[in-house]
Motif scaffolding. Sequence first.
Motif, PDB file in Angstrom:
ATOM      1  N   VAL A  92       0.857  -1.170   0.000  1.00 52.24           N
ATOM      2  CA  VAL A  92       0.000   0.000   0.000  1.00 52.24           C
ATOM      3  C   VAL A  92       0.897   1.226   0.000  1.00 52.24           C
ATOM      4  N   TYR A  93       0.654   2.114  -0.915  1.00 59.76           N
ATOM      5  CA  TYR A  93       1.488   3.296  -1.076  1.00 59.76           C
ATOM      6  C   TYR A  93       0.789   4.523  -0.509  1.00 59.76           C
ATOM      7  N   TYR A  94       1.533   5.303   0.253  1.00 62.03           N
ATOM      8  CA  TYR A  94       1.017   6.492   0.911  1.00 62.03           C
ATOM      9  C   TYR A  94       1.864   7.704   0.553  1.00 62.03           C
ATOM     10  N   CYS A  95       1.263   8.872   0.633  1.00 63.64           N
ATOM     11  CA  CYS A  95       2.014  10.113   0.536  1.00 63.64           C
ATOM     12  C   CYS A  95       1.846  10.899   1.829  1.00 63.64           C
ATOM     13  N   ARG A  96       2.846  11.689   2.136  1.00 64.60           N
ATOM     14  CA  ARG A  96       2.825  12.500   3.349  1.00 64.60           C
ATOM     15  C   ARG A  96       3.896  13.569   3.254  1.00 64.60           C
ATOM     16  N   ILE A 107       9.661   9.773   9.777  1.00 63.69           N
ATOM     17  CA  ILE A 107       8.209   9.737   9.714  1.00 63.69           C
ATOM     18  C   ILE A 107       7.710   8.369   9.284  1.00 63.69           C
ATOM     19  N   ALA A 108       8.422   7.741   8.368  1.00 64.47           N
ATOM     20  CA  ALA A 108       8.002   6.446   7.861  1.00 64.47           C
ATOM     21  C   ALA A 108       7.863   5.413   8.968  1.00 64.47           C
ATOM     22  N   GLY A 112       1.160   7.437  13.305  1.00 60.29           N
ATOM     23  CA  GLY A 112       0.531   8.711  13.073  1.00 60.29           C
ATOM     24  C   GLY A 112      -0.687   8.553  12.205  1.00 60.29           C
ATOM     25  N   SER A 113      -1.170   9.664  11.731  1.00 60.69           N
ATOM     26  CA  SER A 113      -2.346   9.667  10.882  1.00 60.69           C
ATOM     27  C   SER A 113      -1.930   9.540   9.428  1.00 60.69           C
ATOM     28  N   TRP A 114      -2.236   8.401   8.864  1.00 64.77           N
ATOM     29  CA  TRP A 114      -1.971   8.138   7.462  1.00 64.77           C
ATOM     30  C   TRP A 114      -3.280   8.033   6.709  1.00 64.77           C
ATOM     31  N   GLY A 115      -3.211   8.359   5.451  1.00 65.52           N
ATOM     32  CA  GLY A 115      -4.383   8.238   4.612  1.00 65.52           C
ATOM     33  C   GLY A 115      -4.699   6.797   4.300  1.00 65.52           C
TER      34      GLY A 115
END
Length: 124
Positions: A92-96, A107-108, A112-115
């Motif tokens: 699953v790929y996320y941006c932040r 951060i990785a 925390g709050s991830w989409g």
Amino acid sequence: QVQLVESGGGLVQPGGSLRLSCTVSGDIVAINNMGWFRQAPGKRRELVAAVTSGTSANYADYVQGRFTISRDTAKNTVYLQMNSLKPEDTAVYYCRRCHTWPVCTVIANTAGSWGQGTQVTVSS
């Protein structure tokens, strides 16, 4: 406030390509500093690529030469072009937002709050 929406994932055969998009909406926040992350089942989330300006980009070793991060400020969107995909890219790929490569790395590996992220599956 700010919302990040990832899209563009899907099922692709090894060697195929996908382009992921991260669209920012809400409050006016610059997307000059943005990272792409991924998390495979049972594994830690890891930093894949980051851009700190329109011409500054860094990549994890395992995607160097295959992935390209870019951004379109006018569209408030950051892209991740993924070529020569391998089964191990499945995640699953996320941006932040993150300002530097070291900060992105930290951060990785923090809760925390991830989409919702977007699922990339590479399989034959």
